[in-house]
Design an enzyme around this catalytic site. Structure first.
Site: not given
Lengths: 327, 333
Positions: B248, B252, B261
């Site tokens: 990815r 998100h 993170y």
């Protein structure tokens, strides 16, 4: 006209709909060879074959979800949840999916699935084979919830549910399955979903209920008639969305209203019925709206003493009706 | 002259360019939506970036005139391949009345379009998997020849509906292809905190179906895996579980900050393997993509995205009272 039991009316409606439309099929646990744990699908496997009376894995969310997919494709699935108590793994599929598919797609898609489930107590079913779960689903627009009381209503409403282009939860009272018998015409009739039905005319008090409660109220009404109290009994038949017009009319007729459910009292269907009456009939009421329901404990205990204490019955309904009449 | 990789996979030069163009279109629409979001014009975006190769490689291996799909929210590439247009996507991004997915009711990324057999989706993950199984069941009952193609992220493979749906498909040997786009993160939680097994495809064994892990950055490898899965499904050999390993490339969603993170270096490294770049390099090396063709494709895609954006921005919203429509079927007249 044939007299048949409540469960025979279920089987008859299923058989007739499967004969009428080859897009109708059944899926669920033990519905095939065994014909269902209550035998609601008895004989259908032999008549229609394994593909149309499909034994599924023990997977409630898949029973609902696979049914929804087949419904979106254009079939007419009738899913069986073995007990209403076991429907909760499918809650997400019913609430997040089935009920919202038309709305969220701006009418591009629809999910014409019927989900049948036996509910209700008084059968030594304990906590997880006795529950009334309708209130958990009854604030979800997009969903319809039907809870018939008589074999005649079962046949007409189950046919209507299967033909409906929106998802319908069809809750059958399991104690009524063999206890309740009645005349059922052999012709192909459907009854309107969303319409309540007057089961008894009377001028003194109004009882609004559904399911087995209708029969308890009818029995109680006969006794009270001997005392000169005439009860008007409205059977909701569809508990979501409610037939507001019929509720207002029935409440206004006598001005004294008793609402009966075997579900826990707080947050139950009859709370919403009370709100409709309170909003619309204040100046027609001659007594406070009364509710008779199960106690607010998590579910029905197994021991006969405690089960009997939990359940509504004709005596409890009769007493509540008399108290209201005397108010 | 030896055949190059796409020809060996049975893909023509013309098709492979079409694949590249669709991948690029997905990427450019996605990038435009981020710009629109950051300039305050649309409230939300959720990305396909980094997963285009898996999405388009898989879709091109299907019969896009017959097969059905139940995409998840990152599947911009899948829905474009199945016939949704850039304009449709932009109408959804701007939540306009003409949006075919939902008429502006749902957030972007919640795809659905009946005419292209794209099932309507929701936000709770993995609910679409049993739906795809149901479509396959219906097709089998009706003796129709098509497959049902469902996609999801690796985080979704931990949901009950993953297990219930795949087991159902396996038991009844249904023509379902499940492709997990393993982009290594479920929002912030990495793969090894999501899945106990070494990979996702190993789970196929317990459902009695074929399972394989492929390089999701390589559209030709994904194409081949899905093509084979489709043949098995059509031949009555049942469902398949394909894990396409991707990365990815964005946060998100537009409401997430992935710097909290994961390391910047990790993302930078993944960007060097960006499937759009590696695929264009491959196409150039194999002589299919020339500078001239590339320029033509770029300008065409740019034009499509510009036109779609302008159209959608100008398009009207639904009337407020439209919120009351289509709760239940509405009777004619």
């Amino acid at each position: 006209m044939a007299v048949m039991s409540y469960i025979q009316a279920v089987t008859t409606a299923l058989r007739e709909e499967m004969q009428r439309d080859d897009k109708v099929f059944i899926l669920g646990e033990d519905v095939g060879k065994k014909g269902g744990v209550f035998r609601a699908t008895d004989g259908l496997y032999d008549e229609f074959g394994a593909a149309r009376v499909l034994d599924t894995p023990l997977s409630e969310s898949a029973i609902a979800g696979v049914g929804i997919g087949a419904a979106m494709y254009g079939l007419r699935p009738v899913a069986e949840m073995q007990f209403a108590d076991f429907i909760l793994p499918a809650f997400n599929q019913i609430i997040s999916e089935a009920a919202k598919i038309r709305y969220r797609s701006n009418n591009d898609w629809q999910a014409p699935i019927t989900i049948r489930a036996p509910y209700g107590g008084g059968v030594h079913g304990a906590l997880y084979h006795s529950q009334s779960v309708e209130a958990m689903f009854a604030n979800q627009p997009g969903l319809k919830i039907v809870m018939p009381s008589t074999p005649y209503d079962v046949k007409g409403l189950l046919k209507a549910a299967i033909r409906d282009n929106d998802p319908v939860l069809f809750f059958e009272h399991k104690r009524a399955y063999r206890l309740i018998k009645g005349e059922v015409p052999s012709d192909d009739y459907v009854l309107p979903i969303g319409k309540a039905d007057v089961k008894r005319e009377g001028d003194d008090i109004t009882v609004i209920t559904y399911g087995l409660g209708v029969h308890f109220a009818l029995q109680a009404a006969e006794k009270l008639a001997e005392e000169g109290i005439e009860a008007h009994i409205l059977d909701l038949r569809t508990v979501y969305p409610l037939d507001q017009e019929a509720i207002i009319e029935a409440a206004t007729k006598t001005g004294k209203v008793l609402l009966v459910t075997e579900d826990n009292k707080e947050g139950s269907i009859i709370g919403e019925v009370a709100a409709i009456i309170a909003e619309n009939c204040l100046f027609d009421l001659d007594a406070p709206i009364k509710r008779l329901a199960g106690p607010d404990v998590p579910a029905m205990p197994y021991a006969p003493t405690m089960e009997k204490y939990f359940m509504i019955n004709p005596e409890k309904v009769e007493n509540a009706m008399r108290d209201l009449a005397e108010f | 002259m030896s055949l190059n990789r796409h020809q060996q996979a049975g893909i023509t030069d013309e098709q492979v360019l079409d694949m590249y163009k669709t991948m690029l279109l997905a990427r450019k629409i996605d990038e435009r939506m981020w710009l629109l979001n950051r300039s305050g014009k649309i409230p939300f975006v959720i990305s396909c970036q980094g997963q285009e190769a898996a999405q388009i490689g898989a879709s091109f291996a299907l019969d896009r005139e017959q097969d059905w799909t139940a995409p998840y929210y990152r599947d911009l590439g899948v829905v474009l391949a199945f016939g949704m247009t850039a304009k449709d996507i932009m109408l959804s991004a701007f939540a306009k009345a003409e949006d075919p997915n939902s008429g502006g009711r749902q957030m972007p990324g919640h795809f659905g379009q009946k005419k292209n057999r794209i099932l309507t989706g929701s936000s709770p993950v993995t609910t679409q998997l049993p739906h795809a199984v149901g479509v396959a069941l219906a097709g089998k009952m009706e003796k129709e020849e098509f497959v049902s193609f469902v996609t999801l992220g690796e985080g979704s493979t931990n949901q009950g509906d993953f297990h219930e749906g795949l087991n159902f498909a396996g038991v009844h040997k249904l023509p379902v292809i499940t492709m997990v786009e393993n982009n290594k993160y479920a929002i912030s939680v990495p793969f090894d905190r999501q899945v106990a097994s070494e990979n996702v495809s190993i789970r196929a064994k317990s459902y009695g179906m074929h399972g394989v892990t492929v390089n999701g950055n390589d559209p030709i490898e994904v194409y081949t895996a899905v093509k084979e899965a489709r043949e098995r499904a059509i031949n009555g050999d049942g469902p398949s579980l394909i894990e396409a390993v991707t990365y990815r490339l964005t946060a998100h969603s537009s409401d997430d900050d992935d710097r909290t993170y994961r390391e910047k270096e990790e993302v930078e490294e993944a960007k060097r393997d960006d499937c759009i770049l590696t695929f264009s390099t491959y196409l150039k090396e194999s002589g299919v993509l020339t500078d001239e063709i590339e320029e033509k494709i770029n300008s065409e895609v740019q034009g499509i995205v510009n036109e779609a954006t302008e159209y959608a921005e100008e398009a009207p919203y639904a009337e407020p009272e439209h919120a009351l429509r289509f709760v239940y079927e509405e009777q004619e007249g």
